[in-house]
Motif scaffolding. Sequence first.
Motif, PDB file in Angstrom:
ATOM      1  N   VAL A 182       1.382  -0.860  -0.337  1.00  0.00           N
ATOM      2  CA  VAL A 182       0.142   0.219  -0.396  1.00  0.00           C
ATOM      3  C   VAL A 182       1.110   0.927  -0.011  1.00  0.00           C
ATOM      4  O   VAL A 182       0.960   2.359  -0.915  1.00  0.00           O
ATOM      5  CB  VAL A 182      -1.033  -0.193   1.361  1.00  0.00           C
ATOM      6  N   SER A 183       1.714   1.230   1.271  1.00  0.00           N
ATOM      7  CA  SER A 183       2.960   2.579   0.360  1.00  0.00           C
ATOM      8  C   SER A 183       3.588   2.715  -0.614  1.00  0.00           C
ATOM      9  O   SER A 183       3.391   4.000  -1.179  1.00  0.00           O
ATOM     10  CB  SER A 183       4.055   2.330   2.012  1.00  0.00           C
ATOM     11  N   GLU A 184       3.727   1.724  -1.366  1.00  0.00           N
ATOM     12  CA  GLU A 184       4.235   1.806  -2.917  1.00  0.00           C
ATOM     13  C   GLU A 184       3.576   2.542  -3.914  1.00  0.00           C
ATOM     14  O   GLU A 184       3.689   3.319  -4.334  1.00  0.00           O
ATOM     15  CB  GLU A 184       4.640   0.511  -2.980  1.00  0.00           C
ATOM     16  N   THR A 185       1.934   2.110  -3.292  1.00  0.00           N
ATOM     17  CA  THR A 185       1.154   2.471  -4.018  1.00  0.00           C
ATOM     18  C   THR A 185       0.975   4.072  -3.699  1.00  0.00           C
ATOM     19  O   THR A 185       0.564   5.546  -4.937  1.00  0.00           O
ATOM     20  CB  THR A 185       0.042   2.279  -4.038  1.00  0.00           C
ATOM     21  N   LEU A 186       0.763   4.429  -2.326  1.00  0.00           N
ATOM     22  CA  LEU A 186       0.992   5.990  -2.303  1.00  0.00           C
ATOM     23  C   LEU A 186       2.203   7.241  -2.181  1.00  0.00           C
ATOM     24  O   LEU A 186       1.504   8.203  -2.847  1.00  0.00           O
ATOM     25  CB  LEU A 186       0.544   6.155  -0.484  1.00  0.00           C
ATOM     26  N   ILE A 187       2.904   6.225  -2.243  1.00  0.00           N
ATOM     27  CA  ILE A 187       3.554   6.922  -2.805  1.00  0.00           C
ATOM     28  C   ILE A 187       4.010   7.655  -3.892  1.00  0.00           C
ATOM     29  O   ILE A 187       4.046   8.743  -4.400  1.00  0.00           O
ATOM     30  CB  ILE A 187       5.398   6.619  -2.424  1.00  0.00           C
ATOM     31  N   ALA A 188       3.370   6.368  -4.675  1.00  0.00           N
ATOM     32  CA  ALA A 188       3.428   6.839  -6.341  1.00  0.00           C
ATOM     33  C   ALA A 188       2.660   7.796  -6.545  1.00  0.00           C
ATOM     34  O   ALA A 188       2.184   8.716  -7.805  1.00  0.00           O
ATOM     35  CB  ALA A 188       3.493   5.162  -7.215  1.00  0.00           C
ATOM     36  N   GLU A 189       1.509   7.716  -5.506  1.00  0.00           N
ATOM     37  CA  GLU A 189       0.364   9.116  -5.989  1.00  0.00           C
ATOM     38  C   GLU A 189       0.807  10.304  -5.528  1.00  0.00           C
ATOM     39  O   GLU A 189       0.239  11.354  -4.871  1.00  0.00           O
ATOM     40  CB  GLU A 189      -0.737   8.723  -5.531  1.00  0.00           C
ATOM     41  N   GLY A 190       2.167  10.520  -5.277  1.00  0.00           N
ATOM     42  CA  GLY A 190       3.044  11.925  -3.835  1.00  0.00           C
ATOM     43  C   GLY A 190       2.529  11.924  -2.916  1.00  0.00           C
ATOM     44  O   GLY A 190       2.392  13.257  -2.628  1.00  0.00           O
ATOM     45  N   PHE A 191       1.661  11.133  -2.072  1.00  0.00           N
ATOM     46  CA  PHE A 191       0.898  11.241  -0.694  1.00  0.00           C
ATOM     47  C   PHE A 191       2.817  11.019   0.202  1.00  0.00           C
ATOM     48  O   PHE A 191       2.658  10.103   0.012  1.00  0.00           O
ATOM     49  CB  PHE A 191       0.279  10.174  -0.009  1.00  0.00           C
TER      50      PHE A 191
END
Length: 319
Positions: free
Chosen positions: A184-193
């Motif tokens: 999940v954190s990979e997804t969040l980082i990829a979206e700039g969060f």
Amino acid sequence: MSSPEPVSLQTVRGIVSSEPIHRALAHEHLFVDFQPADHPGYMDVDWGTVRGAAINRLRELQAQGVDLLVDWTTLGVGRNVALLRDVSGATGLHIVCPTGIYLAKRPPGYVALTVAELASRFVSELTEGIDGSGVRAGFVKIATSDDGPTPDETTVHRAAAIAARETGAAIGLHSPLAGPLDRVSETLIAEGFPLERLVWAHAQRSAPEDHARYAAEGVIVQFDSFSSRSGSDAGPPSLAERSLDAIGRLIDAGHLHQVLVSDDATVVCNPPTTQYGYDATAVMRTVKPALRERFGDRATRAILRDNVISAFRWPAGSA
Ligand SMILES: [Zn+2]
């Protein structure tokens, strides 16, 4: 003892300053409905009874010094912002509520939305209001399944990251296990969060090495379920004792200000057979004295006040 600079919190009754807050609970629920949102019994309860039970519990918490509670019930699992605003007004206890979707349990009206459309719904709940009520959400709540996230969950997570990035809101993530959290954190980082605004809920189920790894990335690590007495939680050592040990390790590593504790209790569950028996008053009754004994007054105040305010401040730029 000096407090950190006051920040703003977006509560169900509007923006408030953190300055007068005395004690805060970082993750609780007044009401949850575990049935699918299209089930005929969903939200079909006696709201007068729910209101009475919620007010009684809030008054018990107030008697313990609690004046801020972060409620984590999302849309689709029983969120009722009119109830939250009503009981907050009746007691004076501040409540912050989320936008977001639990796992991939999209309620009617959300099923066919794209990532961008979901994100814009979340942004609207954070900045304009929820269902025309004028009540604004104060953070975004998401969840991953233990063997997930599934593709449908990731769709929700991407939308949450976009909405949180745009508004400066925090994200609260249900993830007992570190493996799904990694994905999940990979997804969040990829979206700039920014991970500094991520609250990792139910971290007590993961290893201290994982707590340390995420704390080093800036993540806020939340321990809950202190009143759980089921199965291996009863110990010894009990889940609560293991959590306190893990908190000690985070403090020793310099991460005191990234530690949250709460109970994740629910006052009223629908249907009633789903009530899991946790008790939010346990935090001040049993966890607070244990924190004081192990870590002292300063750390206890940080964990039970300052860190909650900082984690859920609105928006990010106000810190
Ligand atoms: Zn919860």
